[in-house]
Write a protein that holds these residues in place. Sequence first.
Motif, PDB file in Angstrom:
ATOM      1  N   THR A 119       0.565  -5.340  -6.886  1.00 16.19           N
ATOM      2  CA  THR A 119       1.574  -6.605  -6.485  1.00 16.19           C
ATOM      3  C   THR A 119       2.453  -6.896  -7.866  1.00 16.19           C
ATOM      4  O   THR A 119       1.656  -6.898  -9.031  1.00 16.19           O
ATOM      5  CB  THR A 119       1.020  -7.829  -5.969  1.00 16.19           C
ATOM      6  N   VAL A 120       3.580  -7.171  -7.705  1.00 13.29           N
ATOM      7  CA  VAL A 120       4.320  -7.851  -8.838  1.00 13.29           C
ATOM      8  C   VAL A 120       3.693  -9.029  -9.379  1.00 13.29           C
ATOM      9  O   VAL A 120       3.837  -8.821 -10.853  1.00 13.29           O
ATOM     10  CB  VAL A 120       5.920  -8.156  -8.288  1.00 13.29           C
ATOM     11  N   HIS A 121       2.883  -9.545  -8.788  1.00 15.39           N
ATOM     12  CA  HIS A 121       2.427 -10.975  -9.524  1.00 15.39           C
ATOM     13  C   HIS A 121       1.305 -10.599 -10.218  1.00 15.39           C
ATOM     14  O   HIS A 121       1.088 -11.613 -11.268  1.00 15.39           O
ATOM     15  CB  HIS A 121       1.942 -11.787  -8.044  1.00 15.39           C
ATOM     16  N   SER A 122       0.638  -9.536 -10.140  1.00 12.08           N
ATOM     17  CA  SER A 122      -0.382  -9.181 -11.184  1.00 12.08           C
ATOM     18  C   SER A 122      -0.029  -8.922 -12.633  1.00 12.08           C
ATOM     19  O   SER A 122      -0.763  -8.920 -13.566  1.00 12.08           O
ATOM     20  CB  SER A 122      -1.486  -8.265 -10.551  1.00 12.08           C
ATOM     21  N   VAL A 123       1.205  -8.480 -12.794  1.00 11.99           N
ATOM     22  CA  VAL A 123       1.803  -8.266 -14.140  1.00 11.99           C
ATOM     23  C   VAL A 123       2.929  -9.406 -14.570  1.00 11.99           C
ATOM     24  O   VAL A 123       3.100  -9.362 -15.659  1.00 11.99           O
ATOM     25  CB  VAL A 123       2.566  -6.895 -14.301  1.00 11.99           C
ATOM     26  N   LEU A 124       3.158 -10.484 -13.819  1.00 10.01           N
ATOM     27  CA  LEU A 124       4.175 -11.275 -13.928  1.00 10.01           C
ATOM     28  C   LEU A 124       4.062 -12.087 -15.191  1.00 10.01           C
ATOM     29  O   LEU A 124       4.886 -12.064 -16.284  1.00 10.01           O
ATOM     30  CB  LEU A 124       4.327 -12.357 -12.780  1.00 10.01           C
ATOM     31  N   ILE A 164      11.622 -12.053  -7.232  1.00  7.81           N
ATOM     32  CA  ILE A 164      10.768 -12.824  -8.204  1.00  7.81           C
ATOM     33  C   ILE A 164      10.996 -12.292  -9.784  1.00  7.81           C
ATOM     34  O   ILE A 164      10.942 -13.242 -10.434  1.00  7.81           O
ATOM     35  CB  ILE A 164       9.291 -12.658  -7.944  1.00  7.81           C
ATOM     36  N   THR A 223      12.047 -15.143 -12.525  1.00  8.55           N
ATOM     37  CA  THR A 223      11.231 -15.609 -13.547  1.00  8.55           C
ATOM     38  C   THR A 223      11.826 -15.024 -14.908  1.00  8.55           C
ATOM     39  O   THR A 223      11.667 -15.822 -16.037  1.00  8.55           O
ATOM     40  CB  THR A 223       9.826 -15.149 -13.626  1.00  8.55           C
ATOM     41  N   LEU A 268      -0.716  -9.203   0.961  1.00  8.71           N
ATOM     42  CA  LEU A 268      -0.874 -10.085  -0.213  1.00  8.71           C
ATOM     43  C   LEU A 268       0.056 -10.303  -1.234  1.00  8.71           C
ATOM     44  O   LEU A 268       0.296 -11.137  -2.159  1.00  8.71           O
ATOM     45  CB  LEU A 268      -2.128  -9.149  -1.037  1.00  8.71           C
ATOM     46  N   LYS A 269       1.301  -9.388  -1.227  1.00 10.46           N
ATOM     47  CA  LYS A 269       2.403  -9.570  -2.053  1.00 10.46           C
ATOM     48  C   LYS A 269       3.233 -10.661  -1.631  1.00 10.46           C
ATOM     49  O   LYS A 269       4.211 -11.050  -2.228  1.00 10.46           O
ATOM     50  CB  LYS A 269       3.135  -8.202  -2.079  1.00 10.46           C
ATOM     51  N   PHE A 319       5.347 -13.421  -0.975  1.00 14.29           N
ATOM     52  CA  PHE A 319       5.728 -14.583  -1.779  1.00 14.29           C
ATOM     53  C   PHE A 319       7.061 -15.097  -1.477  1.00 14.29           C
ATOM     54  O   PHE A 319       7.357 -15.865  -1.221  1.00 14.29           O
ATOM     55  CB  PHE A 319       5.709 -13.966  -3.280  1.00 14.29           C
ATOM     56  N   ALA A 340      -0.103 -15.924  -4.260  1.00 14.68           N
ATOM     57  CA  ALA A 340       0.737 -15.624  -4.960  1.00 14.68           C
ATOM     58  C   ALA A 340       1.693 -16.953  -5.458  1.00 14.68           C
ATOM     59  O   ALA A 340       2.260 -16.895  -6.545  1.00 14.68           O
ATOM     60  CB  ALA A 340       1.811 -14.511  -4.279  1.00 14.68           C
ATOM     61  N   MET A 353      -0.468 -18.864  -7.919  1.00 19.41           N
ATOM     62  CA  MET A 353      -0.198 -18.206  -9.041  1.00 19.41           C
ATOM     63  C   MET A 353       0.892 -18.703  -9.759  1.00 19.41           C
ATOM     64  O   MET A 353       1.028 -19.026 -11.019  1.00 19.41           O
ATOM     65  CB  MET A 353      -0.452 -16.784  -9.070  1.00 19.41           C
ATOM     66  N   TYR A 354       2.017 -18.490  -9.044  1.00 14.50           N
ATOM     67  CA  TYR A 354       3.445 -18.723  -9.592  1.00 14.50           C
ATOM     68  C   TYR A 354       3.494 -20.255 -10.220  1.00 14.50           C
ATOM     69  O   TYR A 354       3.967 -20.522 -11.418  1.00 14.50           O
ATOM     70  CB  TYR A 354       4.436 -18.414  -8.695  1.00 14.50           C
ATOM     71  N   SER A 377      -4.151 -13.651 -10.661  1.00 13.96           N
ATOM     72  CA  SER A 377      -3.762 -12.473 -10.268  1.00 13.96           C
ATOM     73  C   SER A 377      -4.707 -11.183 -10.278  1.00 13.96           C
ATOM     74  O   SER A 377      -4.664 -10.240  -9.748  1.00 13.96           O
ATOM     75  CB  SER A 377      -2.489 -12.105 -11.207  1.00 13.96           C
ATOM     76  N   ILE A 413      -6.029 -11.547  -7.242  1.00 12.06           N
ATOM     77  CA  ILE A 413      -5.384 -10.918  -6.011  1.00 12.06           C
ATOM     78  C   ILE A 413      -5.473  -9.277  -5.935  1.00 12.06           C
ATOM     79  O   ILE A 413      -5.858  -8.835  -5.020  1.00 12.06           O
ATOM     80  CB  ILE A 413      -3.740 -11.188  -6.165  1.00 12.06           C
TER      81      ILE A 413
END
Lengths: 280, 296
Positions: free
Chosen positions: A121-126, A215, A219, B227-228, B230, B249, B252-253, B269, B272
């Motif tokens: 997921t994108v969020h794991s590297v954000l 996203i 960010t 799970l993604k 958002f 998500a 986390m943000y 993350s 996740i």
Amino acid sequence: MSSEIRQKNVGWNLAAYIIMIIFTVLTVGPLVWLLYSSVKPHFDIIRNVFGLPKTFYVQNYVQAWNLAHLGILMLNSIFYSTVATAITTLLALAAGYGFAKFKYKISGFFYFFFIMGLLITVHSVLVPLFVMETRLRIDDTRLGVILPYVAFGLPFSIYLATSYIRGIPDSLEAAAVIDGASYLRIFKDIIIPICTPVVATMLIFSFLANWNELIFVLTLTSKATLRSLPVGVLAFAGGKTRNYGLQFAVLVIATLPMIMFYVFSHNQLARGFAAGALKE
Amino acid sequence: MTEKSLKRVSYTVLTGPAILIYAFIIIFPIVFSLSLSFTEWSGLDTPKLVGLEQYVRILTDPVFLHGLRNILLVVAVSIFGQIPLGFVLAYIIYRRLIVGGRFFETMIFLPITISAVVVAILWNQIFSPAGIYTALMRMIRDDPRYVLGIFESKTFAMVPILFIILWMYTGMYMVIYIANLQRISPSVIEAAIIDGATEGQILGRVILPSMVNIIFTTAVFAISGSLKSFDLIYAMTGGGPAHYTEVIAIYMYVNTFKYYNYGFGSAVSVVIVILSLGLIGLIQIIFRRFERMYEA
């Protein structure tokens, strides 16, 4: 006996029509409402929710375009999507050729690495990406947006390219090698032309994903001049204005290019989605 | 240069750029994220090692647990809603139970092309006091003051969002299934019809068994996609009111980019990723069972 079967089939057909029509009305209804409400002034929308527009109130569009700075947002979105899509597709084709036709053991390892990326997921590297870009001072730049677009587009595009190129008979390029053509030459003159159908899918797919991405731009950029359509639309229609006519106009402007794009490329896009899941 | 080294150089030139960008933007940050998750860091000072403290904080935070519950609801709707519905729609079009399948297919697929931000704002409008949902309900209930109050319920605030997720993505599953149904040889189905099989038997004994693999693949898509999720929820409610519609998500943000808890955000993350791999593993086990069932 046969009339019994026919009766049963009529039941199935009726059920099928009901399901299909309900689903289609639910899908298209809101979009039609959005479209015709976007040419009604704010107070008409509130007073008569369903009412068709009495006049064609174009001011919504004119005002929305200026107030939401849609011109610059649109240009940015076009720029990000086009550049990232072109780079992703070219790199994915090149890598796909390497993985599919050069019989190196390490190819399997790299390919697996990319396929795993489909699950990331994108969020794991954000967080780290943000820190990295700040350190390298490429945050708040166009490069800083395009790099993650390309990286996240690669797994699926490489998957499509590799499985397609694997299907090309070896004899085709073997003949070229004997004729003394270089590998890059083969890539350019033989592989790319043969890949046209899958390239079309890759282009459409990647463009659509980039166009709707939110996203990264949210960010990794803070300058108003670097923001893309989804981010700008969210800021404007999701908060800045309470004028429904303007909101609807902005939504239509943000949606229409993709819907038109979709109508033209429907077959290819549908096939692309399917191809992604075909070979498991 | 020899033929062999020429080949090696060409391979590097072809695959190198993709591998480099991918490693730099995805692989390296993931490793980085994993190590940050054991620290306390605001982004400015030097990270302070705190061991598993961030994970303990996450797993004991009621907001996180509610977000986890919400995301599991999204996964459930994707697997038990989008997949069966998508399949039913695909089946109807594939078996030509209706006229004009192409038209319906095109229309139902339409929402996929629309950005989640637009979808979110559009549906917010539909549910607003000046929206078509409210107007319809006022007509049906004959109550001119009706407004949608479901977002104020901690238990049910996710319901409209789950509906919209169904609305957005069912078309994608439908299209994938249509393409795969078309690969089933028509002669098999004709033979079944000649043998007097009913529509239900054709579905259960001929079509479903050959679709197990693709349903598995789409289930994996559904999990990682869920799970993604958002964009839609962030644009629609921002996770509110009072975290009722928050998903991991967004959690986390907000913690990372609003409160600058980089270590904490990284730990979320990692959670996740673990969750997503765990669910996919689970699905794999279930489908192995199914496969064996059909083989037997």
